[in-house]
Design a protein around this motif. Sequence first.
Motif, PDB file in Angstrom:
ATOM      1  N   THR A  70       9.318-100.739 -97.906  1.00 14.27           N
ATOM      2  CA  THR A  70      10.175-101.920 -97.950  1.00 14.27           C
ATOM      3  C   THR A  70       9.757-102.896 -96.870  1.00 14.27           C
ATOM      4  N   PRO A 101       9.669-107.245 -95.505  1.00  9.68           N
ATOM      5  CA  PRO A 101       8.289-107.749 -95.445  1.00  9.68           C
ATOM      6  C   PRO A 101       7.535-107.211 -94.240  1.00  9.68           C
ATOM      7  N   SER A 154       5.631-106.761-102.602  1.00  8.83           N
ATOM      8  CA  SER A 154       7.062-106.983-102.846  1.00  8.83           C
ATOM      9  C   SER A 154       7.442-106.696-104.296  1.00  8.83           C
ATOM     10  N   ASP A 198       3.405-113.245-100.678  1.00  8.81           N
ATOM     11  CA  ASP A 198       4.226-112.369 -99.839  1.00  8.81           C
ATOM     12  C   ASP A 198       4.138-112.777 -98.376  1.00  8.81           C
TER      13      ASP A 198
END
Length: 500
Positions: A135, A137, A176, A185
């Motif tokens: 998970t 960013p 993502s 991303d």
Amino acid sequence: MRNYIKYMALSAVLLTACEAELDNPIEDGGVYTSGSADFSNFVSVGNSLTSGYADGALYLTGQQNSFPNILAGQFALAGGGEFKQPLVNDNLGGLLAGGNQITENRFVLSVGASGNPGPVRLSGSPTTDISNVLTGPFNNMGVPGAKSFHLVAPGYGNIAGVTAGASNPYFVRFASSANATIIADAAAQSPTFFSLWIGNNDILSYATSGGVGVDQKGNLDPSTYGANDITDPQVFASVYSQELNALTATATGGVVFNIPDVTSIPYFTTVPYNAIPLDAATAAGVNQAYAQYNGGMALYAAGGAITAAERDARTINFVEGQNAAVILDESLTNLPNPAAPGTFLPKLRQATPDDLFVLTASSILGTLANQNDPNSVIGVGAPVTDQYVLTPSEQALIFAAQASYNTTIAALAQANGLAFVDAKAILNQLATGGITFDGGSLTSTFATGGAFSLDGVHPTPRGYAYLANQAILAINATYGSTIPTVNVGDYNTISVSQSN
């Protein structure tokens, strides 16, 4: 023979690799400023060089010593924020997919049964499975194996495409979504500062394969490229501009790196072209075996089928002492084989100092191409095949593309007011005498030089630290910041232990 043509003399490696860390810490208590830059959300984009890849794998310690992570640690002294990386689980370095290993473990230096040190893959079962998506960013968006156009390719992180080579297992771990792009991303994090180092693999995959690929100059559709092809310069310029536009949309600044010469890294400079030692009697016997071939070259030259220069290049001659290996060179003229109508003679010649043997050539030179034929010694009675040698004509294609890429990078860096690191000049300096730092030195010598890891392409932690310092100097000069450099000697070189 093989024992005499090892590609490295590492009798002092263990001492070199285990040297004490140098003691020259950065002074505490200083006040550091960010200048016109904002380091609060630093995002780094690139390939394996950004990820911290080293020793032929992505492993935990390598990631912790990636140059962006080193930069982030220094940025924290002037307002820099948290820097998250998609860390792997262990120091073995291999990846799993559904429990099956899909990439190899990392290299370490090991002493073999003969007492000679050399790189070996760590044994053991890795624990990083790409099906366990992290998970984000993540601030470190370095993806090993990525080419310039991969950063803008939807689906590059889709696990369904890994087996077919349509996607990248490293990006699968932290994309993502299955249809995400690397650059989107990265940009979605609204970076206040960034680094971008991309384009190396656009020529490096061609180079490391010994030129087994296609120069795609003029082909503007990268979806049709093979894995080892050279990216068209217009494609590179287009996607590089897109990537900078995405990153500069929110950032106060950034730092970019250009593309080094392949001739400056030990993967191409360690195995000598003249790695074949022969005594006088053996040399005479080999020359007798090539007498008919040499005579044929003379006849073809006399008949005008080839030039005198090509005749000379294709004439095989061994002497007592060190000899150039016999190689295949596809750029030579096709000549009919009188002994087998409808076929052509092999395009043989002996290597010259202008030929670059890849590091993996060390594993085949001096071995038998045919285990049942004692005369099929590779480099002598059997040629070194194309995937192990970069010929001058292949190098010319690489240098032409590289020059174009670097022109694009420099121009866009200037146009956007970005800090610029001349990685090409740095690595050339490492290869032509080395670089000194406070308390030590770095060179590109394989295994003992301190700058490069055991894969011959990627830096050691110490090499990454030096690159981070060069980035810091460029950033300070561009943005008026006062970020301190790190002590390069505090970072390790190669690993000599097989513990993980």
